[in-house]
Design a protein around this motif. Structure first.
Motif, short mmCIF file in Angstrom:
data_model
loop_
_atom_site.label_atom_id
_atom_site.label_comp_id
_atom_site.label_asym_id
_atom_site.label_seq_id
_atom_site.Cartn_x
_atom_site.Cartn_y
_atom_site.Cartn_z
N UNK A 151 2.22 -1.37 -3.98
CA UNK A 151 2.08 -1.78 -2.59
C UNK A 151 2.62 -1.42 -1.65
N UNK A 152 3.61 -2.00 -1.49
CA UNK A 152 4.80 -2.12 -0.38
C UNK A 152 5.93 -1.10 0.24
N UNK A 153 5.15 0.15 -0.68
CA UNK A 153 6.31 1.55 -0.48
C UNK A 153 6.28 2.23 -1.13
N UNK A 154 6.80 3.18 -0.98
CA UNK A 154 6.10 4.82 -1.16
C UNK A 154 4.49 5.02 0.31
N UNK A 155 4.39 5.17 0.31
CA UNK A 155 2.66 6.03 0.80
C UNK A 155 1.53 4.69 0.87
N UNK A 156 1.60 4.12 0.29
CA UNK A 156 0.59 3.09 0.16
C UNK A 156 1.15 2.08 1.56
N UNK A 157 2.57 1.90 1.72
CA UNK A 157 3.21 0.98 2.69
C UNK A 157 2.59 1.30 3.98
N UNK A 158 2.04 3.04 4.17
CA UNK A 158 1.28 2.73 5.25
C UNK A 158 0.06 1.93 5.45
N UNK A 159 -0.43 1.84 4.24
CA UNK A 159 -1.98 1.97 4.19
C UNK A 159 -2.03 -0.37 4.08
N UNK A 160 -0.53 -0.75 4.16
CA UNK A 160 -0.71 -2.00 3.94
C UNK A 160 0.44 -3.32 5.15
N UNK A 161 0.98 -2.00 5.28
CA UNK A 161 1.62 -2.96 6.68
C UNK A 161 1.73 -4.09 7.61
N UNK A 162 0.22 -4.54 7.36
CA UNK A 162 -0.60 -5.69 8.54
C UNK A 162 -1.12 -6.63 7.24
N UNK A 163 -0.95 -6.51 5.48
CA UNK A 163 -1.72 -7.62 5.29
C UNK A 163 -0.81 -8.65 4.42
N UNK A 164 0.74 -8.71 4.61
CA UNK A 164 1.03 -10.30 4.93
C UNK A 164 0.42 -10.57 3.68
N UNK A 165 1.38 -12.22 3.09
CA UNK A 165 1.45 -12.52 1.72
C UNK A 165 1.65 -14.43 2.06
N UNK A 166 1.08 -14.46 1.37
CA UNK A 166 1.63 -16.36 1.64
C UNK A 166 2.52 -16.67 0.80
N UNK A 167 3.00 -17.82 1.11
CA UNK A 167 4.00 -18.19 -0.09
C UNK A 167 3.60 -18.14 -1.69
N UNK A 168 2.27 -18.75 -1.27
CA UNK A 168 1.80 -19.12 -2.96
C UNK A 168 1.88 -18.12 -4.07
N UNK A 169 1.29 -16.60 -3.06
CA UNK A 169 0.67 -15.02 -3.41
C UNK A 169 2.55 -15.18 -4.33
N UNK A 170 3.29 -15.12 -3.31
CA UNK A 170 4.33 -14.41 -3.66
C UNK A 170 5.37 -15.36 -4.83
N UNK A 171 4.78 -16.31 -4.58
CA UNK A 171 5.13 -16.97 -6.29
C UNK A 171 4.84 -17.20 -7.40
N UNK A 172 3.73 -16.46 -7.14
CA UNK A 172 2.30 -16.27 -8.13
C UNK A 172 3.12 -14.86 -8.69
N UNK A 173 3.37 -14.07 -8.10
CA UNK A 173 3.86 -12.81 -8.29
C UNK A 173 5.07 -12.57 -9.00
N UNK A 174 5.96 -13.76 -8.91
CA UNK A 174 7.65 -13.71 -9.56
C UNK A 174 7.19 -14.42 -10.85
N UNK A 175 6.29 -15.95 -11.21
CA UNK A 175 5.93 -16.32 -12.40
C UNK A 175 4.83 -15.41 -13.05
#
Length: 391
Positions: free
Chosen positions: A166-190
């Motif tokens: 989502x956040x590297x390569x060409x897709x980065x251009x489409x998702x640059x303003x998406x953002x994320x919450x801390x809870x979402x980032x932690x769920x990704x790690x877990x």
């Protein structure tokens, strides 16, 4: 992670998700601004090293030093590939993982306050009950100390394949303003198993500092941004330093930030990524600052002006990483091979910006270097640090 003198934090590597909509000209076509040099300057070797960085393909580089109160700035290349505007000493830039020493300082200051009820040997579960569970992850076994020193074993969310897609390569251009919450980032790690048991190893993980930011908020009832501002930014008079949250812009004055979108090809097209939502970096790497402010902060930290003696010792007790390097609580050390000088600081990488701060243990000599790109040979940056301290 790339290897540095003070190893570069992956920091929000693709993390912050955003790129300006238009692409800039290839770096090779960039107009060049003259470097700022003095014929007999004691910093002439440092200036030569900055010029080598731009010859290596970085659009522009800025350095600020403070040695016993003598301030010097050096620049090379340009801040803007389209206009050729040179880099300026007052330029603001995204600092990526140099956010981590700020967050660690706030946690340690809370630990020094009896009324906070916080100790760095508290577990994550005591402050964030039930949050870190599953796939072998257990917040009941991870202390705040292990978060700050990267000995928790938690997976780094920015290494997740879905995050990178989502956040590297060409897709980065489409998702640059998406953002994320801390809870979402932690769920990704877990969603991943830990790399090792708590305290059984060392591995740099941005997940640790996302959790540290959440602990600050739970302990104070305030955002970690407001605590950084109240406890560090305002007392030190850091006029160019901000914690942007979801704001996508960089306050002026600033140069442009450039990226190849982490495409591993020197001929890849260069994009202007100055504007994006940095909440995908959060407490692990969202801040904006200047060379002046970072030098003031690191010098104050090393001099013991921000922490009581007990917490100061905790912060600067390093986990040995080998090869003359160690990691304390949010801060790194390295013994420079060229001259044996030991320097403390951190580095930061975020789309369009690479930053590094290094200082002697007494805080009397400090340098901050920023490139307005997220590529380039780290050996050239290391050479600039060695030139400044080993001259």
């Amino acid at each position: 992670m790339t290897t540095h003198a003070l190893p570069r934090t992956l920091i929000a590597v693709a993390l912050a998700g955003a790129v300006a909509a238009t692409a800039a000209a290839p770096v090779s076509a960039a107009p060049r601004a003259a470097s700022h040099r003095s014929t007999h300057s004691p910093h002439s070797a440092t200036q030569d090293a900055l010029d080598a960085i731009t010859r290596g393909g970085t659009p522009g580089v800025l350095a600020g030093t403070d040695r016993a109160g003598e301030v010097w700035h050096g620049t090379s290349g340009v801040a803007d590939l389209r206009t050729g505007r040179p880099r300026l000493p007052r330029d603001r830039f995204r600092i990526g993982s140099l956010t981590k020493p700020f967050i660690a300082t706030v946690v340690l200051r809370l630990a020094a306050e009896p009324g906070s009820g916080l100790s760095i040997d508290d577990t994550v579960d005591e402050w964030l009950p039930g949050l870190v569970r599953g796939n072998g992850n257990d917040g009941r076994r991870i202390t705040l100390r292990r978060l700050l020193q990267h000995t928790s074993g938690l997976y780094d969310y920015i290494d997740d394949d879905g995050f990178r897609a989502k956040f590297t390569g060409p897709a980065f251009l489409s998702h640059r303003y998406d953002g994320a919450t801390p809870e979402e980032l932690v769920r990704t790690a877990l969603a991943h198993k830990p790399l090792f048991g708590p305290g059984d190893g060392w591995s740099y993980s941005n997940t640790n500092y996302i959790l540290a930011g959440m602990v600050i908020e739970k302990a104070t009832g305030n955002s970690y941004a407001s605590e950084v501002e109240r406890r560090i930014i305002r007392p030190l008079g850091l006029r160019g330093t901000t914690v942007p949250g979801t704001s996508s812009s960089v306050p002026g004055p600033h140069g442009r930030h450039y990226s190849r979108l982490y495409v591993d090809d020197p001929a890849a097209r260069v994009h202007d990524v100055t504007d994006f939502d940095p909440s995908v970096s959060g407490a692990s790497g969202e801040m904006i600052s200047t060379t002046r402010d970072l030098n003031i902060f690191v010098r104050a930290l090393l001099r013991g002006e921000l922490l009581p003696p007990a917490q100061q010792r905790e912060m600067f007790t390093g986990h040995d990483l080998g090869n003359g390097r160690s990691y304390g609580l949010g801060i790194r050390s390295q013994t420079l091979k060229a001259c044996g000088v030991k320097v403390w600081g951190h580095s930061g990488e975020i789309p369009g910006s690479l930053t590094r701060t290094a200082a002697t243990a007494d805080g009397e000599h400090v340098i901050t270097i920023n490139r307005n790109s997220d590529w380039g040979d780290p050996a050239l940056e290391q050479a600039a640090v060695e030139a400044e301290f080993c001259g």
